[in-house]
Design a protein around this motif. Structure first.
Motif, PDB file in Angstrom:
ATOM      1  N   ILE A  36      38.052  51.388  37.212  1.00  0.00           N
ATOM      2  CA  ILE A  36      36.896  51.388  38.101  1.00  0.00           C
ATOM      3  C   ILE A  36      35.853  50.468  37.485  1.00  0.00           C
ATOM      4  O   ILE A  36      35.416  50.688  36.352  1.00  0.00           O
ATOM      5  N   TRP A  64      29.235  46.770  39.556  1.00  0.00           N
ATOM      6  CA  TRP A  64      28.252  45.708  39.370  1.00  0.00           C
ATOM      7  C   TRP A  64      27.111  46.319  38.570  1.00  0.00           C
ATOM      8  O   TRP A  64      26.847  47.517  38.655  1.00  0.00           O
ATOM      9  N   LYS A  94      33.056  49.046  32.994  1.00  0.00           N
ATOM     10  CA  LYS A  94      34.359  49.541  33.453  1.00  0.00           C
ATOM     11  C   LYS A  94      34.697  50.893  32.853  1.00  0.00           C
ATOM     12  O   LYS A  94      34.422  51.166  31.698  1.00  0.00           O
ATOM     13  N   SER A 125      37.533  54.703  46.913  1.00  0.00           N
ATOM     14  CA  SER A 125      37.000  53.896  48.005  1.00  0.00           C
ATOM     15  C   SER A 125      35.572  53.508  47.650  1.00  0.00           C
ATOM     16  O   SER A 125      34.677  54.344  47.643  1.00  0.00           O
ATOM     17  N   GLY A 159      32.483  46.873  48.433  1.00  0.00           N
ATOM     18  CA  GLY A 159      32.595  45.687  47.588  1.00  0.00           C
ATOM     19  C   GLY A 159      31.309  45.296  46.888  1.00  0.00           C
ATOM     20  O   GLY A 159      31.335  44.656  45.836  1.00  0.00           O
ATOM     21  N   ASP A 160      30.178  45.703  47.444  1.00  0.00           N
ATOM     22  CA  ASP A 160      28.918  45.371  46.790  1.00  0.00           C
ATOM     23  C   ASP A 160      28.526  46.385  45.705  1.00  0.00           C
ATOM     24  O   ASP A 160      27.525  46.227  45.026  1.00  0.00           O
ATOM     25  N   GLY A 183      31.333  47.992  43.593  1.00  0.00           N
ATOM     26  CA  GLY A 183      32.322  47.860  42.529  1.00  0.00           C
ATOM     27  C   GLY A 183      33.713  47.752  43.112  1.00  0.00           C
ATOM     28  O   GLY A 183      33.881  47.488  44.301  1.00  0.00           O
ATOM     29  N   ALA A 184      34.709  47.988  42.262  1.00  0.00           N
ATOM     30  CA  ALA A 184      36.096  47.877  42.710  1.00  0.00           C
ATOM     31  C   ALA A 184      36.979  48.821  41.903  1.00  0.00           C
ATOM     32  O   ALA A 184      36.704  49.115  40.740  1.00  0.00           O
ATOM     33  N   GLY A 185      38.051  49.253  42.542  1.00  0.00           N
ATOM     34  CA  GLY A 185      39.048  50.089  41.880  1.00  0.00           C
ATOM     35  C   GLY A 185      40.392  49.380  41.876  1.00  0.00           C
ATOM     36  O   GLY A 185      40.722  48.653  42.816  1.00  0.00           O
ATOM     37  N   LEU A 186      41.144  49.548  40.809  1.00  0.00           N
ATOM     38  CA  LEU A 186      42.441  48.891  40.674  1.00  0.00           C
ATOM     39  C   LEU A 186      43.414  49.842  39.993  1.00  0.00           C
ATOM     40  O   LEU A 186      43.122  50.364  38.910  1.00  0.00           O
TER      41      LEU A 186
END
Length: 190
Positions: A38, A41, A82, A96, A99-100, A102-105
């Motif tokens: 996770i 920004w 992170k 979920s 995009g403004d 953060g992001a999950g991978l």
């Protein structure tokens, strides 16, 4: 989700190796785990950290270099922006995030998870790592990103011992290095 397969298949021979006076180190591979990265920004760090803590069901967001054990997963702060959320209790809920924010991978298939415990576990790792792994310098809940032979690894200490997350493509190489060196202490593959 694809079927989980061990990168160490064929390398793990259960039992004791080395000295006859017992095992100084017990090494185990954790199988079928879930690992979610996770990232936030900078201006959304607190909000995204809160979302990560809810997913882990833990009481707080860890600071850099720390881990917090929740009821669903362990939440580790591996970098300033992170977290890694790791669980050996099945697949984690998909994150979920806008995009403004953060992001999950999902990194589950990219790592091999080893646990080491026993009186010589820290000594063994100190053959390879430029870290002080004593209980005072690296206490429970500590997390570090470092390298073994130029291969990036992440480790943390919990009540069971020290866990290592290795890149899957280097797992056999690092396994051979660890077990060759562990023979001097006596080790057991459990």
């Amino acid at each position: 989700m694809a079927e989980w397969r061990s990168a160490l298949k064929g390398q793990l021979s259960l039992g004791k190796v080395g000295t006859s006076d017992g095992s100084g180190v017990t090494i185990s591979e954790v199988t079928s785990f879930s690992l979610l990265q996770i990232a936030a920004w900078p201006d959304c760090l607190q909000d995204v950290g809160g979302v990560a803590a809810v997913l882990a069901d833990c009481d707080r967001v860890p600071s850099p270099g720390q881990a917090v054990q929740g009821t669903q997963a362990t939440l580790m702060r591996v970098e300033p922006l992170k977290w890694w959320l790791i669980s050996q209790h099945g697949h984690l809920e998909q994150l979920s995030l806008a995009g403004d924010k953060g992001a999950g991978l999902d990194l589950s298939s990219s790592r091999t998870w080893l646990t080491l415990h026993g009186p010589k576990a820290a000594d063994l790792l100190n053959h390879f790592l430029p870290l002080n792994l004593s209980d005072t310098a690296f206490p429970l809940g500590s997390v570090a990103s470092t390298a073994i032979h130029h291969v990036g690894v992440t480790l943390w200490r919990d009540a069971q011992g020290i866990s290592l997350l290795l890149p899957r493509s280097f797992a056999v190489f690092l396994w051979e290095q660890l077990t060759d060196s562990a023979a001097q202490y006596g080790y057991e593959v459990a």
